[in-house]
Design an enzyme around this catalytic site. Structure first.
Site, PDB file in Angstrom:
ATOM      1  N   ALA A   1      41.407  34.921  43.286  1.00 49.15           N
ATOM      2  CA  ALA A   1      39.979  35.058  43.010  1.00 49.15           C
ATOM      3  C   ALA A   1      39.154  34.205  43.975  1.00 49.15           C
ATOM      4  O   ALA A   1      38.055  34.596  44.389  1.00 49.15           O
ATOM      5  CB  ALA A   1      39.690  34.651  41.575  1.00 49.15           C
TER       6      ALA A   1
ATOM      7  N   THR B   1      44.869  43.568  40.062  1.00 52.76           N
ATOM      8  CA  THR B   1      44.658  42.196  39.617  1.00 52.76           C
ATOM      9  C   THR B   1      45.863  41.337  39.994  1.00 52.76           C
ATOM     10  O   THR B   1      46.802  41.810  40.645  1.00 52.76           O
ATOM     11  CB  THR B   1      44.301  42.168  38.111  1.00 52.76           C
ATOM     12  OG1 THR B   1      43.995  40.837  37.743  1.00 52.76           O
ATOM     13  CG2 THR B   1      45.427  42.679  37.238  1.00 52.76           C
TER      14      THR B   1
ATOM     15  N   ASP C   1      38.121  44.688  53.154  1.00 45.25           N
ATOM     16  CA  ASP C   1      38.402  43.537  52.282  1.00 45.25           C
ATOM     17  C   ASP C   1      37.347  42.444  52.387  1.00 45.25           C
ATOM     18  O   ASP C   1      37.491  41.397  51.754  1.00 45.25           O
ATOM     19  CB  ASP C   1      39.802  42.991  52.575  1.00 45.25           C
ATOM     20  CG  ASP C   1      39.879  42.317  53.941  1.00 45.25           C
ATOM     21  OD1 ASP C   1      38.889  42.374  54.701  1.00 45.25           O
ATOM     22  OD2 ASP C   1      40.933  41.726  54.237  1.00 45.25           O
TER      23      ASP C   1
ATOM     24  N   SER D   1      39.752  45.836  31.545  1.00 44.04           N
ATOM     25  CA  SER D   1      39.399  46.993  32.370  1.00 44.04           C
ATOM     26  C   SER D   1      39.623  48.334  31.662  1.00 44.04           C
ATOM     27  O   SER D   1      38.784  49.231  31.773  1.00 44.04           O
ATOM     28  CB  SER D   1      40.149  46.943  33.696  1.00 44.04           C
ATOM     29  OG  SER D   1      39.723  45.817  34.423  1.00 44.04           O
TER      30      SER D   1
ATOM     31  N   LYS E   1      46.778  41.478  44.702  1.00 47.02           N
ATOM     32  CA  LYS E   1      45.604  41.792  45.535  1.00 47.02           C
ATOM     33  C   LYS E   1      45.919  41.733  47.025  1.00 47.02           C
ATOM     34  O   LYS E   1      45.401  42.529  47.810  1.00 47.02           O
ATOM     35  CB  LYS E   1      44.448  40.849  45.198  1.00 47.02           C
ATOM     36  CG  LYS E   1      43.847  41.139  43.831  1.00 47.02           C
ATOM     37  CD  LYS E   1      42.634  40.283  43.550  1.00 47.02           C
ATOM     38  CE  LYS E   1      42.084  40.643  42.166  1.00 47.02           C
ATOM     39  NZ  LYS E   1      40.886  39.899  41.807  1.00 47.02           N
TER      40      LYS E   1
ATOM     41  N   ASP F   1      35.034  42.421  44.219  1.00 47.62           N
ATOM     42  CA  ASP F   1      34.891  41.064  43.645  1.00 47.62           C
ATOM     43  C   ASP F   1      33.788  40.288  44.363  1.00 47.62           C
ATOM     44  O   ASP F   1      33.085  39.485  43.748  1.00 47.62           O
ATOM     45  CB  ASP F   1      36.204  40.281  43.796  1.00 47.62           C
ATOM     46  CG  ASP F   1      37.229  40.637  42.720  1.00 47.62           C
ATOM     47  OD1 ASP F   1      36.834  41.167  41.677  1.00 47.62           O
ATOM     48  OD2 ASP F   1      38.427  40.372  42.947  1.00 47.62           O
TER      49      ASP F   1
ATOM     50  N   GLY G   1      32.143  34.107  33.552  1.00 43.45           N
ATOM     51  CA  GLY G   1      32.606  35.177  34.443  1.00 43.45           C
ATOM     52  C   GLY G   1      32.227  36.586  34.025  1.00 43.45           C
ATOM     53  O   GLY G   1      32.586  37.552  34.692  1.00 43.45           O
TER      54      GLY G   1
ATOM     55  N   ALA H   1      42.401  27.877  44.544  1.00 40.17           N
ATOM     56  CA  ALA H   1      42.626  28.538  45.840  1.00 40.17           C
ATOM     57  C   ALA H   1      43.567  29.724  45.659  1.00 40.17           C
ATOM     58  O   ALA H   1      44.396  30.017  46.500  1.00 40.17           O
ATOM     59  CB  ALA H   1      43.213  27.533  46.836  1.00 40.17           C
TER      60      ALA H   1
END
Ligand code: NAP
Length: 501
Positions: free
Chosen positions: A367, A295, A312, A252, A299, A339, A475, A364
């Site tokens: 992300a 990140t 969200d 980033s 989050k 995202d 990604g 899970a």
């Protein structure tokens, strides 16, 4: 200003380091303690310095082991070498430690430097940890108005960085306009190196990227000058950060700083390692932070921080925090999650999936939340596969995935299992380039397979899927798209100047 700290053991290697970096630096520190004893000959060092002819000012430093240096002689020998080097080099700056103050031999060196028009950097190093109460130390460091106080501490936590930042703030208010140097060594202190103007540091110490850094966390001059624009950056430039733990791997800073540069925007974006999210609001206040990319693992905490001002997308998590002004003038946090759009743009580009198509999500974690929300938005049927089934169960309950669709990883291999149209890999497994989270799964070739990892570009899972004839995507697209949306939000925040901070 960027100061190159010469770290080689020979004058020849110093010359090579200077040659590689001279176009990005405006100051050079000669770390004489790092030279091999045979190379520490004052007249030879002077001849070498004249031969390299940089025209740059010089800092003369002979560091002791207790301050992360390599000087192996005693203090009388060190003072004698300083005296000899003063005669030869006439340095602009000389670095002398606070604990030598008041000792005749060392005070004589300071007087000689002042008499020759030079300046003493009065330094103190804490190579192991950051004392939480720094005010008395800073007061002693700053006790002589002609000197530049320098505090270099090992920052091991967000609390350590905060302590350093508070000390720098207090100093700024007590002694406005006075030059100082604040160095947070280690990953937690990266901000002090890439954004010295925020601390009102007179310069930042850099080291040649091809050599081991002489102090933990030093960065190469080119990155400091071209990516973080250290020479141009003004303390009032809008500041943005990526917050997480870890953040060292994050792309980033590179992405956002390059966009700010391309758009000619005076703003800077820094990595900010945050181990304790409860300290983040104070850190943001002290820094005057405009906004942050969020990140792992923060989050969900970011979602709680933004409270009613969180968009969200039903994920319970945010990847972007923005600091905005309320009607009453106070500052509050607002948050969005880019995202989801980032993932959906990637998915739509990779495949056209009808409503009711079946999706398997591997993982899970944080992300996976955005992925599941995105798949629901496209009306797909979602199955969750995770190493820890309970965690997938919790996520399913929160996001509305039926519990029958929650599985352990091996269940994806069962022949009577579902045939999936799309498989989205969201775990960190595969970043090492060798592991595959579902090696037991046999692709039938009709699946679209997205792995949200972007380094390496092709994970073992993607390679297997491609070999089986599946459509594959890494990604990169998701990362770029979510970052673009974030960048647009940052720019709106800057443009609405009155709205933020
Ligand atoms: P996270 O919240 O820490 O979740 C990690 C997930 O990986 C969990 O499901 C965890 O399973 C699983 N996992 C970890 N180690 C495993 C192992 N050895 N075997 C099997 N499963 C394992 O992390 P995250 O935020 O979701 O991020 C995951 C990955 O996505 C990272 O590589 C990150 O860089 C990437 N990412 C990419 C983008 C993008 O834009 N492309 C965006 C966000 C994240 P358990 O629940 O059993 O621990």
């Amino acid at each position: 200003m960027i100061c190159l700290c010469l770290s080689g053991t020979t004058l020849e290697s110093w010359g090579e380091q200077l040659e590689r970096n001279r176009r990005w630096i405006s100051l050079v520190e000669l770390r004489v303690d790092l030279l091999k004893p045979a190379e520490r000959v004052p007249a030879t060092i002077r001849r070498w310095w004249e031969s390299v002819d940089t025209g740059l000012p010089l800092i003369l430093t002979i560091r002791r082991p207790r301050d992360l240096g390599r000087w192996e002689g005693d203090e009388a020998q060190r003072a004698y070498l300083f005296e000899e080097l003063l005669d030869e080099l006439h340095p602009t700056y000389v670095d002398l430690e606070l604990d030598r103050l008041g000792e005749p031999a060392w005070d004589r060196i300071a007087q000689r430097v002042h008499a020759a028009g030079g300046t003493i950097i009065r330094s103190h190093h804490e190579p192991r940890e950051t004392p939480q109460e720094l005010s008395p130390l800073v007061a002693r460091l700053a006790g002589r108005s002609r000197e530049i106080p320098k505090l270099a501490v090992q920052t091991n936590s967000t609390a350590d960085l905060l302590a350093l930042l508070r000390a720098a703030e207090e100093f700024k208010h007590r002694m406005p306009g006075r030059r100082a140097l604040w160095v947070g060594m280690g990953d937690h202190g990266a901000l002090t190196r890439v954004c010295p103007s925020r601390f009102r540091s007179a310069w930042t110490y850099a080291s040649d990227g091809e050599q081991e850094a002489p102090a933990p966390g030093q960065i190469d001059p080119q990155t400091l000058k071209e990516l973080y624009r250290v020479e141009e950056a003004h303390p009032e430039w809008p500041l943005f950060a990526v917050i997480g733990n870890p953040v060292g791997h994050s792309r980033s800073p590179e992405y956002h700083n390059n966009r700010f540069i391309d758009r000619r925007r005076p703003a800077v974006y820094v990595p900010l390692l945050v181990d304790d999210f409860s300290l983040f609001p104070e850190l943001a206040d002290l820094l005057g932070l405009y906004g942050a990319s969020v990140t792992v693992p923060h989050k969900e905490a970011a979602r709680r921080l933004a409270g009613d001002n969180a968009e969200d997308g039903g994920t319970g998590a945010l990847n972007t925090l923005l600091r905005v002004k309320s009607d009453d003038g106070s500052l509050r946090w607002r948050g969005i999650n880019t995202d989801i759009e980032g993932f959906l743009d990637a998915l739509r580009g990779a495949s056209t999936l009808p409503a009711g198509a079946k999706a398997a999500v591997i993982g899970a974690g944080g992300a996976a939340r955005a992925i599941v929300a995105g798949l629901f938005r496209e009306s797909l049927v979602v199955h969750l596969f995770n190493r820890t089934v309970e965690r997938a169960g919790d996520l399913a309950r929160e996001l509305g995935v039926p519990q029958d669709n929650v599985h352990g990883l091996p269940e994806i291999a069962q022949p009577e299992g579902e045939r999936f149209d799309v498989i989205v890999q969201t775990t960190s497994v595969g970043m090492d380039g060798t592991t595959d989270p579902i090696p037991f799964y046999r692709f039938h070739g009709g699946e679209t397979v997205l792995d949200i990892i972007y380094t390496p570009r092709e994970t073992p899972l993607l390679a297997r899927a491609r070999a089986a004839g599946c459509g594959t995507l890494n990604g990169e697209t998701m990362f770029r798209r979510q970052a673009e949306l974030q960048f647009d939000a940052f720019c709106r925040l800057i443009d609405d100047g009155e709205e933020c901070r």
